[in-house]
Design an enzyme around this catalytic site. Structure first.
Site, PDB file in Angstrom:
ATOM      1  N   SER A  41       0.820  -1.217   0.000  1.00 46.05           N
ATOM      2  CA  SER A  41       0.000   0.000   0.000  1.00 46.05           C
ATOM      3  C   SER A  41       0.854   1.269   0.000  1.00 46.05           C
ATOM      4  O   SER A  41       0.341   2.360  -0.215  1.00 46.05           O
ATOM      5  CB  SER A  41      -0.971   0.009   1.189  1.00 46.05           C
ATOM      6  OG  SER A  41      -0.282   0.096   2.411  1.00 46.05           O
ATOM      7  N   HIS A  42       2.164   1.146   0.257  1.00 49.91           N
ATOM      8  CA  HIS A  42       3.020   2.338   0.274  1.00 49.91           C
ATOM      9  C   HIS A  42       4.258   2.181  -0.611  1.00 49.91           C
ATOM     10  O   HIS A  42       5.284   2.815  -0.388  1.00 49.91           O
ATOM     11  CB  HIS A  42       3.381   2.720   1.713  1.00 49.91           C
ATOM     12  CG  HIS A  42       2.214   3.336   2.421  1.00 49.91           C
ATOM     13  ND1 HIS A  42       1.216   2.566   2.975  1.00 49.91           N
ATOM     14  CD2 HIS A  42       1.844   4.625   2.613  1.00 49.91           C
ATOM     15  CE1 HIS A  42       0.298   3.365   3.492  1.00 49.91           C
ATOM     16  NE2 HIS A  42       0.649   4.613   3.292  1.00 49.91           N
ATOM     17  N   PHE A 173       2.617   1.787  12.285  1.00 44.14           N
ATOM     18  CA  PHE A 173       1.259   1.436  11.863  1.00 44.14           C
ATOM     19  C   PHE A 173       0.291   2.585  12.069  1.00 44.14           C
ATOM     20  O   PHE A 173       0.512   3.488  12.880  1.00 44.14           O
ATOM     21  CB  PHE A 173       0.742   0.179  12.575  1.00 44.14           C
ATOM     22  CG  PHE A 173       0.924   0.151  14.059  1.00 44.14           C
ATOM     23  CD1 PHE A 173       0.168   0.946  14.894  1.00 44.14           C
ATOM     24  CD2 PHE A 173       1.858  -0.712  14.626  1.00 44.14           C
ATOM     25  CE1 PHE A 173       0.327   0.894  16.262  1.00 44.14           C
ATOM     26  CE2 PHE A 173       2.032  -0.769  16.001  1.00 44.14           C
ATOM     27  CZ  PHE A 173       1.254   0.036  16.822  1.00 44.14           C
ATOM     28  N   GLU A 182      -4.643   0.358   2.124  1.00 46.11           N
ATOM     29  CA  GLU A 182      -4.979  -1.071   2.073  1.00 46.11           C
ATOM     30  C   GLU A 182      -6.428  -1.233   1.615  1.00 46.11           C
ATOM     31  O   GLU A 182      -6.749  -2.136   0.843  1.00 46.11           O
ATOM     32  CB  GLU A 182      -4.767  -1.645   3.478  1.00 46.11           C
ATOM     33  CG  GLU A 182      -4.575  -3.120   3.566  1.00 46.11           C
ATOM     34  CD  GLU A 182      -3.463  -3.657   2.672  1.00 46.11           C
ATOM     35  OE1 GLU A 182      -3.772  -4.568   1.884  1.00 46.11           O
ATOM     36  OE2 GLU A 182      -2.326  -3.170   2.740  1.00 46.11           O
ATOM     37  N   HIS A 223     -11.213   1.905  22.063  1.00 45.75           N
ATOM     38  CA  HIS A 223     -10.920   3.213  22.684  1.00 45.75           C
ATOM     39  C   HIS A 223      -9.418   3.488  22.776  1.00 45.75           C
ATOM     40  O   HIS A 223      -8.989   4.638  22.844  1.00 45.75           O
ATOM     41  CB  HIS A 223     -11.548   3.283  24.081  1.00 45.75           C
ATOM     42  CG  HIS A 223     -10.960   2.310  25.058  1.00 45.75           C
ATOM     43  ND1 HIS A 223     -11.285   0.977  25.066  1.00 45.75           N
ATOM     44  CD2 HIS A 223     -10.052   2.477  26.047  1.00 45.75           C
ATOM     45  CE1 HIS A 223     -10.622   0.360  26.027  1.00 45.75           C
ATOM     46  NE2 HIS A 223      -9.859   1.251  26.636  1.00 45.75           N
ATOM     47  N   ARG A 298       7.258 -13.016  16.226  1.00 45.88           N
ATOM     48  CA  ARG A 298       8.195 -12.263  15.404  1.00 45.88           C
ATOM     49  C   ARG A 298       8.245 -10.800  15.825  1.00 45.88           C
ATOM     50  O   ARG A 298       7.296 -10.265  16.410  1.00 45.88           O
ATOM     51  CB  ARG A 298       7.851 -12.403  13.934  1.00 45.88           C
ATOM     52  CG  ARG A 298       6.736 -11.506  13.425  1.00 45.88           C
ATOM     53  CD  ARG A 298       6.899 -11.382  11.915  1.00 45.88           C
ATOM     54  NE  ARG A 298       5.775 -10.821  11.220  1.00 45.88           N
ATOM     55  CZ  ARG A 298       5.670  -9.529  10.927  1.00 45.88           C
ATOM     56  NH1 ARG A 298       6.563  -8.665  11.351  1.00 45.88           N
ATOM     57  NH2 ARG A 298       4.628  -9.099  10.214  1.00 45.88           N
TER      58      ARG A 298
END
Ligand code: NDP
Ligand code: PYC
Length: 334
Positions: A41-42, A173, A182, A223, A298
């Site tokens: 997406s980038h 993120f 995305e 939240h 990971r």
């Protein structure tokens, strides 16, 4: 494609769209890095986004970033309405110098168009041995937890920790359930999205990516993501004298350009607190990383670094439909 071919394509598309050579080179490097690291997406997909933004006339194609020092440990770069990558490049040396001199320093990028991932900025600082944090608002596309109307941007947070002799620990993120890019990729591929990514314009959950794009995205983690999204609005908006995501999308007036606003980047030198015992304490961090990986979990960044090694050896695969769209941009047939 080899990475050199990707770079050449990116530069040709950006220069053809009217971007100055300095900006085209800086933006192309970010997109090559995204493609190289398997960030669909980038990566070069973002050329479609960048050229669309240039076509709206809402990004300055030849802005010259102006670097200032508002205080001893602060750097401010006025990007002049240009893409953020060149502004960061111009501010980075002084940010590193100040972080090393004072133990901590902050860089505010103002008046920049940010349409890319944040990890390249953070990794540039871990490469210099610094701990780094980066934040940027975007356009108001995301509803707060408990609501269904957009207030926040997709507001990414990136963190980097240097690991001598190893790839840095980096996460990056969106505070939305997923990056908007995305959802756009799902729409292009005609694929449904999970029903917890967003709402349609009437505030109902939907799996149709086009409806989410026209409605509201959701934050990640209820939240908690909502509070983090608000924090990003505050510290990379009003705190540095720049736009919130609501102000960014209002100023866009429906043109469909990428967000125009600010970015805050913090750099911390481990030697500031630790002096001569840096190595001892960084090795304690390594013990924590080993405890994560030792149980088969990971580290964030691991997928990217594996993709990077693969791409450097073998090149990358760009989907045929995307490649055709990008070639059309170089020939003016888009
Ligand atoms: P993801 O939800 O895919 O999360 C990405 C991060 O989480 C990466 O650091 C990734 O590491 C890590 N990660 C993913 N899965 C795991 C796992 N199983 N275990 C450990 N770590 C994991 O990304 P988003 O969709 O939220 O964001 C994607 C990109 O979009 C970001 O780079 C962000 O900067 C960019 N963005 C930019 C905006 C802007 O305004 N400029 C706005 C919003 C997003 P790895 O990479 O190794 O998989
Ligand atoms: O994917 O949400 C996103 C995004 C916004 C700006 C840049 N990327």
């Amino acid at each position: 494609m080899t990475l050199d071919e990707v770079r050449d394509l990116a530069r040709r598309v950006l220069a053809g769209a009217g971007l100055s050579a300095d900006h085209a080179a800086a933006v192309a490097e970010t997109l090559v890095a995204g493609e190289r690291d398997g960030c669909g997406s980038h990566g070069v997909y973002r050329l479609l986004v960048a050229t669309r933004t240039i076509a709206t006339g809402r990004v300055s194609t030849d802005a010259v970033p102006v670097v200032r020092e508002p205080a001893q440990a602060l750097v401010r770069v006025d990007g002049g309405g240009g893409f953020a990558q060149l502004a960061f490049e111009r501010g980075k040396p002084l940010l590193i110098e100040k972080a090393k001199a004072f133990g901590i320093a902050a860089l505010a990028l103002n008046n920049v168009v940010h349409f890319a991932a944040l990890w390249p900025e953070v990794e540039a600082l871990t490469d210099a041995g610094l701990v780094a944090l980066a934040f940027t608002p975007s356009h108001a596309w995301v509803a707060p937890a408990g609501g269904t109307e957009p207030v926040f941007g997709t507001n990414p947070i990136a963190f980097g920790w240097p690991r001598p002799g190893r790839d840095p620990f980096v996460f990056d993120f969106a505070t939305s359930a997923v990056a908007r890019g995305e959802i756009e990729l799902h729409r292009r591929a005609g694929k449904p999205v999970p029903d917890d990514w967003g709402y349609d314009a009437e505030g109902r959950s939907t799996t149709d990516p086009a409806e989410v794009l026209a409605g509201a995205m959701r934050t990640f983690g209820g939240h908690k993501g909502s509070a983090l999204a608000a924090m990003v609005e505050l510290i990379a908006g009003p705190l540095i004298g720049d736009r919130t995501s609501r102000e960014s999308i209002a100023a866009d007036e429906g043109a469909g350009a990428s967000p125009l606003g600010g970015e805050l980047i913090l750099a911390i030198d481990p030697a500031g607190f630790l002096g001569a015992s840096v190595a001892e304490h960084l090795s304690r961090a390594e013990a924590m990383f080993a405890a994560i990986e030792g149980q088969g979990a990971r580290l964030p960044g691991a997928r990217r670094y594996a993709a990077r090694r693969r791409s450097l050896a073998e090149g990358v695969q760009v989907p045929a439909a995307l490649h055709a769209d990008l070639m059309a941009l170089t020939t003016g047939d888009a």
